[in-house]
Design an enzyme around this catalytic site. Structure first.
Site, PDB file in Angstrom:
ATOM      1  N   CYS A   1       9.955   1.894  -1.351  1.00  0.00           N
ATOM      2  CA  CYS A   1       9.793   2.334   0.320  1.00  0.00           C
ATOM      3  C   CYS A   1      11.137   2.841   0.668  1.00  0.00           C
ATOM      4  CB  CYS A   1       8.979   1.310   1.104  1.00  0.00           C
ATOM      5  SG  CYS A   1       8.680   1.944   2.334  1.00  0.00           S
TER       6      CYS A   1
ATOM      7  N   CYS B   1      10.164   9.753  -0.258  1.00  0.00           N
ATOM      8  CA  CYS B   1       9.576   8.662   0.133  1.00  0.00           C
ATOM      9  C   CYS B   1       8.711   8.457  -0.841  1.00  0.00           C
ATOM     10  CB  CYS B   1       8.662   9.358   1.200  1.00  0.00           C
ATOM     11  SG  CYS B   1       7.037   8.742   1.537  1.00  0.00           S
TER      12      CYS B   1
HETATM   13  N1  DGL Z   1       6.420   5.259   0.729  1.00  0.00           N
HETATM   14  C1  DGL Z   1       7.064   4.916   1.858  1.00  0.00           C
HETATM   15  C2  DGL Z   1       8.413   5.377   1.769  1.00  0.00           C
HETATM   16  O1  DGL Z   1       8.989   5.682   0.767  1.00  0.00           O
HETATM   17  C3  DGL Z   1       6.048   5.357   3.059  1.00  0.00           C
HETATM   18  C4  DGL Z   1       6.476   4.975   4.417  1.00  0.00           C
HETATM   19  C5  DGL Z   1       5.382   5.043   5.555  1.00  0.00           C
HETATM   20  O2  DGL Z   1       4.628   4.034   5.332  1.00  0.00           O
HETATM   21  O3  DGL Z   1       5.408   6.056   6.180  1.00  0.00           O
HETATM   22  O4  DGL Z   1       9.101   5.719   2.893  1.00  0.00           O
END
Ligand code: DGL
Length: 271
Positions: A70, A194
């Site tokens: 993440c 992301c």
């Molecule tokens: N997959 C997360 C990232 O890489 C998402 C973050 C979120 O929950 O907004 O930033």
């Protein structure tokens, strides 16, 4: 010998899938904090509190090494965890550095001084929290000089993906790419910063055009973990079981995950 993989929700599955393909002998325990997604609109203290709580649950599952799959947690919490929270026998790794090493044509872990690289104009697509942290620009500045970065905070995309509303997600991606292009008409490369965004990679590529090289993290993180585990095999934890944990509704999350990975995935409640 299990390794933990953490994300705020479903996005880390894009990384998990690549990890499972690259390291089929390693059991991975996935933790999706779906009840608290999206993280991208939370402040750094909040992201830190949620990320450390999830990491402790992965320790319980026998994972001494946790991959923060993440970017928001990697940007807002990882450094603080490494500097003042992790016990000496545990490790947490983020997803930023492998990506930046690829962009700046470096071998894994090459810490030589910053130098000029081929790419000059980079578009960064990430959550509002990741963009606000400027962590990407900081890591890039350690490795490259003369690279112009234009960041686009992609509000709403993670929510839409978590809800399974891919039509909305596509419309939002196209409008964020348009907004970016108004600021930087001809990026040489685009970073999907992301882990949810690889689920929309075709849309990003289509909206950006074929001449823009799109970097996404899954395979880069898998290569860098394989390299890390070769150097640090002792970081494979005591756990022997793979599994999928969620703070959300296990049935709903399992359905979405099965749809995204195109194979049956069964989540259980984290607590
Ligand atoms: N997959 C997360 C990232 O890489 C998402 C973050 C979120 O929950 O907004 O930033």
């Amino acid at each position: 010998m299990a390794v933990g993989v953490f994300d705020s929700g479903l996005g880390g599955l894009t990384v998990l899938d690549a990890l499972q393909k690259r390291l089929p002998e390693v059991p991975f325990v996935y933790f999706g904090d779906n009840a608290h997604a999206p993280y991208g609109v939370r402040d750094a203290d909040d992201v830190y509190a949620l990320t450390t709580k999830a990491t402790e649950r992965l320790w319980e599952a026998g994972c001494d090494l946790v991959i923060l799959a993440c970017n928001t947690a990697s940007a807002a919490a990882l450094r603080r965890m490494q500097e003042s929270w992790l016990p000496t026998d545990k490790r947490a790794l983020g997803v930023f550095v492998p990506l930046i090493e690829a962009l700046t044509e470096r071998q894994w872990g090459d810490n030589s001084p910053p130098r000029e690289v081929a790419v000059k104009h980079v578009a960064l697509f990430a959550t509002p929290a990741t963009v606000a942290s400027r962590a990407f620009q900081r890591e890039l500045a350690f490795r490259a000089i003369g690279v112009d970065v234009e960041a686009q905070a992609c509000g709403g995309v993670v929510d839409a993906i978590e809800e399974g509303d891919m039509i909305l997600a596509e419309a939002l991606v196209r409008s964020h790419v348009d907004a970016l292009k108004r600021k930087m008409p001809t990026p040489g490369a685009a970073i999907l910063g992301c882990t949810h965004y690889p689920l929309m990679e075709d849309i990003f590529q289509d909206a950006l055009g074929p001449e823009v090289k799109v970097f996404s993290q899954a395979n880069l993180v898998a290569e860098s973990l394989a390299d890390y585990l070769e150097r640090r095999p002792n970081m494979l934890g005591a756990g022997t079981e793979s599994g999928y944990l969620t703070t959300g509704d296990p049935r709903r999350v399992s359905d979405r995950a099965t749809q995204f990975l195109r194979r049956k995935v069964t989540f259980t409640a984290a607590w």
